[in-house]
Scaffold this motif. Structure first.
Motif, PDB file in Angstrom:
ATOM      1  N   GLY A  50      14.207  -0.739 101.524  1.00  0.00           N
ATOM      2  CA  GLY A  50      14.080   0.093 100.393  1.00  0.00           C
ATOM      3  C   GLY A  50      15.220   0.866  99.726  1.00  0.00           C
ATOM      4  O   GLY A  50      15.394   0.562  98.448  1.00  0.00           O
ATOM      5  N   ARG A  86      14.224  -2.079  93.653  1.00  0.00           N
ATOM      6  CA  ARG A  86      13.421  -3.128  94.431  1.00  0.00           C
ATOM      7  C   ARG A  86      11.999  -2.855  94.254  1.00  0.00           C
ATOM      8  O   ARG A  86      11.300  -4.012  94.415  1.00  0.00           O
ATOM      9  N   LYS A 139       2.964  -3.070 100.461  1.00  0.00           N
ATOM     10  CA  LYS A 139       4.362  -3.397 100.461  1.00  0.00           C
ATOM     11  C   LYS A 139       4.810  -2.280 101.600  1.00  0.00           C
ATOM     12  O   LYS A 139       4.501  -1.345 101.895  1.00  0.00           O
ATOM     13  N   ARG A 174       8.569  -0.943 103.049  1.00  0.00           N
ATOM     14  CA  ARG A 174       9.901  -0.759 102.896  1.00  0.00           C
ATOM     15  C   ARG A 174      10.540   0.327 103.858  1.00  0.00           C
ATOM     16  O   ARG A 174       9.741   1.189 104.286  1.00  0.00           O
TER      17      ARG A 174
END
Length: 637
Positions: free
Chosen positions: A77, A106, A151, A153
């Motif tokens: 991240g 990102r 997601k 990260r």
């Protein structure tokens, strides 16, 4: 995507040019790296993975390796590598803006909410950490629409212990677990640090949100294996550059070096840099390490003392004394600086020729990053070298640096540089009404070179850490009387106006000594006996006792009725700044510049307890109304 309004630390990311850490050698740290990768990928992993270990155990190298691997797997991240002594990286002020900028690159879905936060408050980067965290990181995460695939990260934060504020460290540890509320992005943090007390206490408050791993508790055979591989790799590289036999330096020599280095990877790296220095014969340097039979109390001693002793090899007593003086003058300043300076700037700051500085530093490539370019900053290769040189337990050794004395010399030089350089309209501007954006950076850099910029920004930082602050104040008053407005003008040109008020607050705190400007007509007695300034007085609850504290390192007890001295309490090793008497009149507390608070029995004058924990002068002590609690205030914030 315009994030230019965010104030970021440009060299803090793992892959930035100014953050050149090496990665773990293939075949080393196998189990450790696997454990971190499993945590990063597991849907049930804790929010924070705390990798802690004492100085030199390889934390930053591991962070660099993990960040690189996560980026390759599109799991990174953001990253922020703290570094003490680097202006933007030694503080938490730019932590969250820096992480936010990387996160948006990102995860672009965060951009609208981040943009709104900046539009609503253009100065969001200047706000307190909690507000920065919530508006720049947390709320933008919450605004991302949830999808079937969550997601995941990881944010890597390295060397948290090198953040300059213990309070900020505590706040950061309180804030990070809040990201668990996000339903769209599973955000995790890999944190590395030394196991310092404020960080340990911070983690105790979030036990359900973290797991940890202690580097220096990894089994010794595993560390020996990894360090042995490191030596083999470094010696192979050296043999490729030099004409040594294939079996050089031999298994017995390598075994001795491994034993000397374990468990510290920085020890192995320093030894290899020392042996491999292109200006010296590697065989002779290896022999110097192997034949040094001195008894050392720590691994850092056994690493750094042989390296430094080579500075004096072959010198007579007079030459050795001169080399030691130059070492302390040059290297002492480098390790104390608030932010790194180049050889050219250092030479101006310490009033020495650049070539002389470079000549001395060329012998220290194994512990310092010494560039060939005289305008590139000289940097410590590892913070443990600074810790080693400043360790007060080593004040009897040749290479010990007196931190307060070095700060005093730096303060003197900063004031001299400013006095000789600052003037009205220093940049020779055509008119007083010119806009800041009309002034070229080249012009500012020409008229305010790096050493003058450093002096303007950090003179007060060094002043408050001087050996003899009162004696320095005359020079400070003289400087401010003539150059105060010139200094403010220079700070404005450098875009450091916001720092002026902080410096003035720091200065006011440093010089806030009691002053009496007019005589009292009700004067009844003058109590004399202290041999230095009196900083604090306190009456007992019944008024029958008066306590006074002084720069002579004592507390004295007086009978107010007669003016007689009844007791002298001795034990502090520096100025006693504050005294307080408990509500029941039985105890006296004293706070001192020796960083301790001491408790005394007023009936007997006996010392009952010494309270340690502050890392700077203790300026104030006070009992609670019921006498069950004692508070102390210090310059360590």
């Amino acid at each position: 995507m315009d994030l230019s309004r965010l104030q970021i630390a440009k060299q803090a990311a793992f892959d930035s040019y100014g953050n050149q850490h090496s990665e773990c050698l293939p075949g080393t740290r196998i189990d450790l790296l696997r454990e971190i990768e499993e945590w990063a990928k597991s849907p049930h992993g804790k929010c924070i993975f705390w990798l802690n270990g004492m100085a030199g155990t390889g934390k930053s190298t591991i962070s660099q390796t993990v960040a690189s691997r996560l980026q390759d797997q599109q799991l990174l991240g953001a990253s922020f590598f703290f570094r003490r002594g680097e202006e933007d990286r030694g503080t938490a002020k730019k932590l969250f803006p820096t992480l936010t900028e990387q996160m948006v690159n990102r995860i672009p879905q965060m951009l609208p909410r981040v943009q709104k936060a900046m539009d609503d408050d253009p100065n969001i980067s200047e706000k307190v950490l909690r507000e920065q965290f919530e508006k720049l990181l947390l709320n933008p995460l919450f605004d991302i629409e949830q999808r079937e695939e969550i997601k995941r990260r990881v944010i890597v934060i390295d060397a948290l212990d090198e953040c300059d504020s213990e309070d900020d460290i505590g706040i950061i540890l309180q804030l990070l677990p809040q990201v668990r509320k996000s339903t769209s992005v599973q955000l995790r943090f890999l944190l590395t640090s030394r196991p310092e007390l404020p960080i340990r206490l911070g983690f105790e408050g979030i036990t359900d949100a973290h797991q940890d791993l202690v580097l220096h508790e990894i089994e010794k055979p595993v560390i020996e294996h990894d360090i042995s591989l490191y030596f083999e790799d470094q010696f192979l590289r050296l043999k490729q550059r030099r004409s040594f036999p294939p079996d050089w330096p031999g298994a017995p020599a390598t075994k001795i070096l491994v034993d000397r280095a374990v468990p510290l990877f920085i020890a192995a790296a320093t030894i290899c840099r020392f042996i491999s220095d292109v200006k010296w014969n590697p065989q002779k340097r290896l022999e110097a390490i192997l034949t040094d039979q001195s008894t050392y109390v720590s691994k850092m001693d056994s690493t750094y003392v042989p390296v430094l002793k080579q500075l004096l090899t072959g010198q007579n007593e007079i030459e050795s004394r001169k080399l030691l003086e130059e070492f302390k003058e040059i290297v002492g300043v480098i390790i104390i600086l608030a932010t790194p300076l180049s050889i050219n700037s250092l030479s101006h700051l310490i009033d020495r020729e650049s070539d002389d500085v470079k000549c001395r530093l060329d012998q220290l490539h194994s512990v310092l990053g010494v560039p060939n370019n005289f305008d590139t900053p000289v940097r410590l290769l590892h913070l443990s070298f600074r810790d080693f040189l400043l360790d007060h337990h080593k004040d009897k050794t040749k290479f010990w640096i007196d931190e307060k004395y070095t700060n005093q010399r730096l303060t003197e030089r900063c004031l001299q540089i400013m006095q000789s350089s600052l003037e009205k309209n220093i940049c020779k501007l055509p008119s007083e009404g010119i806009q800041w954006n009309e002034i070229s950076n080249d012009s500012i850099q020409h008229y305010i070179p790096p050493e003058l910029k450093y002096a303007c920004r950090y003179w007060a930082h060094h002043l408050v850490q001087c050996t003899d602050l009162p004696s320095m104040m005359h020079n400070v008053y003289r400087f401010l009387q003539v150059h105060f407005l010139h200094w403010v003008e220079a700070m404005s040109l450098l875009r450091l106006t916001s720092a002026v008020s902080g410096i003035l607050d720091l200065l006011q705190t440093a010089i806030s000594l009691p002053q009496v400007e007019e005589e009292w007509s009700t004067l009844t007695q003058t109590l004399e006996g202290h041999s230095d300034s009196v900083y604090s007085v306190a009456f007992s609850p019944d008024g029958r006792l008066l306590a006074s504290s002084s720069g002579d390192e004592t507390v004295r007890l007086w009978d107010p009725a007669t003016g007689a001295l009844t007791q002298t309490l001795e034990g502090h090793s520096s100025w006693v700044e504050s005294v307080a008497i408990s509500p029941d009149g039985r105890l006296l507390a004293s706070g001192s510049c020796d960083k301790t608070v001491r408790l005394w029995d007023l009936a007997t004058g006996a010392l009952t307890q010494t309270l340690k924990g502050h890392s700077d002068w203790v300026n104030s002590v006070a009992f609670s109304s019921d006498g069950r609690l004692l508070a102390s205030g210090s310059g360590d914030k």
